[in-house]
Design a protein around this motif. Sequence first.
Motif, mmCIF file in Angstrom:
data_model
loop_
_atom_site.group_PDB
_atom_site.id
_atom_site.type_symbol
_atom_site.label_atom_id
_atom_site.label_comp_id
_atom_site.label_asym_id
_atom_site.label_seq_id
_atom_site.Cartn_x
_atom_site.Cartn_y
_atom_site.Cartn_z
ATOM 1 N N TYR A 1 -13.306 -41.001 -36.771
ATOM 2 C CA TYR A 1 -13.417 -42.035 -35.741
ATOM 3 C C TYR A 1 -14.052 -41.441 -34.484
ATOM 4 O O TYR A 1 -14.104 -40.214 -34.324
ATOM 5 C CB TYR A 1 -12.028 -42.589 -35.384
ATOM 6 C CG TYR A 1 -11.135 -41.530 -34.771
ATOM 7 C CD1 TYR A 1 -10.416 -40.654 -35.579
ATOM 8 C CD2 TYR A 1 -11.055 -41.373 -33.387
ATOM 9 C CE1 TYR A 1 -9.638 -39.658 -35.021
ATOM 10 C CE2 TYR A 1 -10.270 -40.374 -32.826
ATOM 11 C CZ TYR A 1 -9.569 -39.516 -33.642
ATOM 12 O OH TYR A 1 -8.815 -38.522 -33.096
ATOM 13 N N GLY A 2 -14.496 -42.306 -33.616
ATOM 14 C CA GLY A 2 -15.045 -41.861 -32.327
ATOM 15 C C GLY A 2 -14.823 -42.951 -31.296
ATOM 16 O O GLY A 2 -15.339 -44.064 -31.456
ATOM 17 N N LEU A 3 -14.035 -42.635 -30.291
ATOM 18 C CA LEU A 3 -13.764 -43.620 -29.232
ATOM 19 C C LEU A 3 -14.728 -43.388 -28.066
ATOM 20 O O LEU A 3 -15.324 -42.331 -27.945
ATOM 21 C CB LEU A 3 -12.318 -43.499 -28.734
ATOM 22 C CG LEU A 3 -11.196 -43.478 -29.774
ATOM 23 C CD1 LEU A 3 -9.836 -43.457 -29.082
ATOM 24 C CD2 LEU A 3 -11.289 -44.664 -30.718
ATOM 25 N N ASN A 4 -14.807 -44.400 -27.206
ATOM 26 C CA ASN A 4 -15.602 -44.312 -25.985
ATOM 27 C C ASN A 4 -17.039 -43.837 -26.251
ATOM 28 O O ASN A 4 -17.504 -42.867 -25.661
ATOM 29 C CB ASN A 4 -14.892 -43.392 -24.980
ATOM 30 C CG ASN A 4 -15.489 -43.502 -23.590
ATOM 31 O OD1 ASN A 4 -16.092 -44.516 -23.242
ATOM 32 N ND2 ASN A 4 -15.332 -42.463 -22.795
ATOM 33 N N MET A 5 -17.710 -44.516 -27.166
ATOM 34 C CA MET A 5 -19.113 -44.182 -27.452
ATOM 35 C C MET A 5 -19.975 -44.723 -26.310
ATOM 36 O O MET A 5 -19.850 -45.879 -25.928
ATOM 37 C CB MET A 5 -19.553 -44.814 -28.779
ATOM 38 C CG MET A 5 -18.794 -44.325 -30.001
ATOM 39 S SD MET A 5 -18.994 -42.563 -30.330
ATOM 40 C CE MET A 5 -20.700 -42.501 -30.862
ATOM 41 N N ILE B 1 -6.018 -46.119 -20.588
ATOM 42 C CA ILE B 1 -6.755 -45.215 -21.491
ATOM 43 C C ILE B 1 -8.225 -45.642 -21.565
ATOM 44 O O ILE B 1 -8.567 -46.743 -21.156
ATOM 45 C CB ILE B 1 -6.159 -45.166 -22.927
ATOM 46 C CG1 ILE B 1 -6.212 -46.569 -23.573
ATOM 47 C CG2 ILE B 1 -4.763 -44.593 -22.944
ATOM 48 C CD1 ILE B 1 -5.994 -46.531 -25.064
ATOM 49 N N THR B 2 -9.055 -44.751 -22.097
ATOM 50 C CA THR B 2 -10.476 -45.075 -22.259
ATOM 51 C C THR B 2 -10.748 -45.270 -23.748
ATOM 52 O O THR B 2 -10.831 -44.300 -24.497
ATOM 53 C CB THR B 2 -11.355 -43.920 -21.706
ATOM 54 O OG1 THR B 2 -10.819 -43.535 -20.447
ATOM 55 C CG2 THR B 2 -12.787 -44.352 -21.527
ATOM 56 N N PHE B 3 -10.857 -46.505 -24.149
ATOM 57 C CA PHE B 3 -11.108 -46.818 -25.559
ATOM 58 C C PHE B 3 -12.549 -47.312 -25.705
ATOM 59 O O PHE B 3 -13.343 -46.754 -26.448
ATOM 60 C CB PHE B 3 -10.120 -47.888 -26.045
ATOM 61 C CG PHE B 3 -10.012 -47.969 -27.536
ATOM 62 C CD1 PHE B 3 -8.941 -47.407 -28.202
ATOM 63 C CD2 PHE B 3 -10.993 -48.613 -28.285
ATOM 64 C CE1 PHE B 3 -8.837 -47.477 -29.594
ATOM 65 C CE2 PHE B 3 -10.901 -48.684 -29.668
ATOM 66 C CZ PHE B 3 -9.823 -48.123 -30.319
#
Lengths: 328, 135
Positions: free
Chosen positions: A283-287, A216-218
């Motif tokens: 939330y916001g992943l992969n900033m 996954i892209t975290f």
Amino acid sequence: MQRKYYSITLLLLLVVFFNGCKEEEYALPEAKTQLQNECIKRSLGPNVVGLDLEFVYAMALGYNAGKITSAQVEASIPGASGTYLEHRSFYTNGSGVDVPVTVGNPSVTTGAKTEVVFTKDTCAAALRYFYIIPEEARGKEVTFTFSAKASTGETVSYKMGPYQIAKMDMKLDLVLSDNNKMYLSVADMAVYNAAEAAANADKIDLVYLYRSISGITFAHALAAPAANPEYLPGITLPAGAANNTKYLKVYGLRDRHLARLQYGIYVDDVDFEKIDFTNATNYGLNMKVESGAWVETADGKYRAYIFVNKVDNGKKEMTVSVKRYAMK
Amino acid sequence: MKKYLIIPVAILLTAWAWVSCTDFPVDEDGLLITDRAECYVSNFDLLGTDFQTVRVSAPTIDTTAQTINIKVFYGTDLKSLWPQFSLVTDAKLDPKITGFVDFSDLSNPKKWTVISGNRKVKKTYTVYVTVQEKP
């Protein structure tokens, strides 16, 4: 019949030709010899407290008429420390470099007035003025009166403004680091480590974390303390940290103040007032670099725009710059 | 002399009459109705609130079963996704996409109908969204 029409047309063309070729006498325009002034504002974008408002004030009188003795600027609200009027006049040389020519003593600021007394015998000068926006001006309007005096006894003045000073705050280059300074407080415009966060638990609006999980892209993420724990893996929040911050991910909004890049985009007070958080999550992943997020604190007191300046996967760090607007 | 004037005027009038009488049918959206009967989705994407794609890989579009299967990144907020359809030439979509769409109810997948260029063929596509799972 046709010949008659040809003759008339030819005659008309001749008339037009002679009129068109009439030469007008040109005379060199005569320059005014009395003291004159002109001013332009150089700085662009919203006027944020702590930044400067930059102007160029130009003044001149006839070459043989006399000399300039002083130049002065009066602001409606005194500028913060560092406000000054240049005592050097600049010209741009052939290589495009601004070359200074000293015309007077360094400026002296007394209250709202900043003055330069000329020491050189000059009939023309263009002085830059840097007004550091003070805290007292937040949310208010500021006007400026530029004036110059000449040895002939003449005085000229030029009014600039009013300029609206923004209500928002700004903080540049906050370094968030995984497992260290990982707590971001919009209310305090600061980053905290676990011990500091425990002392300010109610002010923790976002938690930064970096995770490299295969499949996954975290990567670099920001999540509200109240976000689904799935998005805060391995995080033990300080007791009392439970803010449900609204978070709206954006990309490519490179505010010039925050990004300091070539793009002429500015986030202003009105943007904070109008932003719609209907589609917000927490939330916001992969900033990524040059991405960002609109944020609203759980109590609705503040709205902020967080811009990602830099990410470092090796150090597990993310550098952000923040503009914040008080809603209440 | 007169004939030099009458002939060009007559030609122009004929041309204008010819053009003005040609019928170009348009539908209720002001779009041209053509002869094309093709009716399918050629590509599909989903954008997040940052208007960046959230799909992990190219979607599987089955034009026979009229389904679109798309996998999105782990952590994607399914409540606010902007669908983007690519359709065959002259086709149009119903309902129109005017904003973010809530895909969070996975048991009731969203449906869109593709209408062919001649407006005579209609095919309803079902969009199945799956979220990338944490290993």
